[in-house]
Design an enzyme around this catalytic site. Structure first.
Site, mmCIF file in Angstrom:
data_model
loop_
_atom_site.group_PDB
_atom_site.id
_atom_site.type_symbol
_atom_site.label_atom_id
_atom_site.label_comp_id
_atom_site.label_asym_id
_atom_site.label_seq_id
_atom_site.Cartn_x
_atom_site.Cartn_y
_atom_site.Cartn_z
ATOM 1 N N GLU A 1 5.690 26.631 73.616
ATOM 2 C CA GLU A 1 6.138 25.020 73.338
ATOM 3 C C GLU A 1 6.412 24.441 74.807
ATOM 4 O O GLU A 1 5.904 23.132 74.834
ATOM 5 C CB GLU A 1 7.011 24.839 72.255
ATOM 6 N N GLU B 1 6.603 31.811 64.742
ATOM 7 C CA GLU B 1 7.481 31.523 64.096
ATOM 8 C C GLU B 1 7.608 31.818 62.615
ATOM 9 O O GLU B 1 8.758 32.057 61.803
ATOM 10 C CB GLU B 1 7.888 29.875 64.252
ATOM 11 N N ALA C 1 12.467 31.527 71.666
ATOM 12 C CA ALA C 1 14.080 30.907 71.541
ATOM 13 C C ALA C 1 14.937 32.148 71.476
ATOM 14 O O ALA C 1 14.737 33.261 70.981
ATOM 15 C CB ALA C 1 13.855 30.001 70.434
ATOM 16 N N GLY D 1 9.188 29.131 71.338
ATOM 17 C CA GLY D 1 9.801 28.166 72.287
ATOM 18 C C GLY D 1 9.098 28.095 73.734
ATOM 19 O O GLY D 1 8.935 26.997 74.281
#
Length: 260
Positions: A115, A135, A66, A112
């Site tokens: 994910e 993370e 991200a 992300g």
């Protein structure tokens, strides 16, 4: 369809969706999530598109994570809203789409990015791919479904270790874990993935959409997967695809499905 952060190429009923932020290693920012949401929703409604492939531009990354600069100063409420909106707009949308979505992981798929790949119906990786959910090294946890989908795919113990150590795994390890289905040389990744897409497209689009729904039901709280399977099995009997598929089998010819 023109988008700022993604490219879309249509080829023989396949949509190739490329996240195009190479200078940022294709990091997911809010604008990119919005672009992906709009594109996938539009492609999902297009009856001509039978398979969607998602990949990243360049040779280094699928999606390297991200865009941390966007949320580094968020409050508790803003952080929760970021995760909630992202999951609904993109990750859950992909998982529940009736059109098959395949991730072609070309390089880093972190945070992300992993994910996003896990929300796809399955994954193919290039031999230089690296995957992980780092993370906790930033003082946060995966927020786009990573704590749920990773254990479903590789088991609780392995997911716990991968998330708690913030480690990366290579493509072969990911294949051994069941996180990706195949590992191929990077130069062959798209053609290999298109080959699988072409195999999918020989079958009934209606039945595939119902199979996705039935398989997903097993992983949702309050859903009885067997009941959903029975219901969707029955629905297939009222379709032109079922009539064509069974007739073609009995007549010893290839079926010509329409998705109806």
């Amino acid at each position: 369809m023109n988008y700022e952060n993604i490219l879309i190429e249509l080829e023989n009923n396949i949509a190739i969706l490329t996240i195009n932020r190479p200078s940022k290693l294709n990091a997911l920012n809010i604008d990119t999530i919005n672009d992906l949401h709009k594109a996938i929703k539009t492609l999902g409604k297009n009856k001509e598109i039978q398979v969607i492939l998602i990949t990243g531009s360049g040779e280094k990354a699928f999606v390297a994570g991200a865009d941390i600069s966007e949320f580094a100063h968020f409050t508790i409420a803003e952080g929760a809203q970021l995760a909630s909106e992202g999951q609904e707009k993109l990750f859950d949308l992909i998982e529940n789409l009736k059109t098959p979505v395949i991730a072609a992981i070309n390089g880093f798929a972190l945070g992300g990015g992993l994910e996003l790949a896990m929300a796809c119906h399955f994954r193919i990786a290039s031999d230089n791919a690296k995957m992980g959910l780092p993370e906790v090294s930033l003082g946060v946890i995966p927020g786009y479904g990573g704590t749920q989908r990773l254990p479903q795919l590789i088991g609780k113990g392995r997911a716990m270790e991968l998330i708690m150590t913030a480690s990366m795994i290579d493509a072969e390890t990911a294949k051994n874990y069941g996180l990706v289905n195949h590992v191929v040389p990077q130069a062959d990744l798209l053609n290999f993935t298109k080959g699988i897409a072409q195999k999918i497209m020989k079958n009934s689009p209606f039945a595939i959409g119902r199979a996705i729904k039935a398989i997903n039901a097993n992983y949702k709280d309050g859903k009885n997967g067997f009941e959903i399977e029975i219901k969707n099995f029955g629905k297939c009997f009222g379709t032109a695809d079922f009539k064509e598929g069974t007739t073609a089998f009995l007549e010893k010819r290839k079926a010509n499905f329409t998705g109806k």
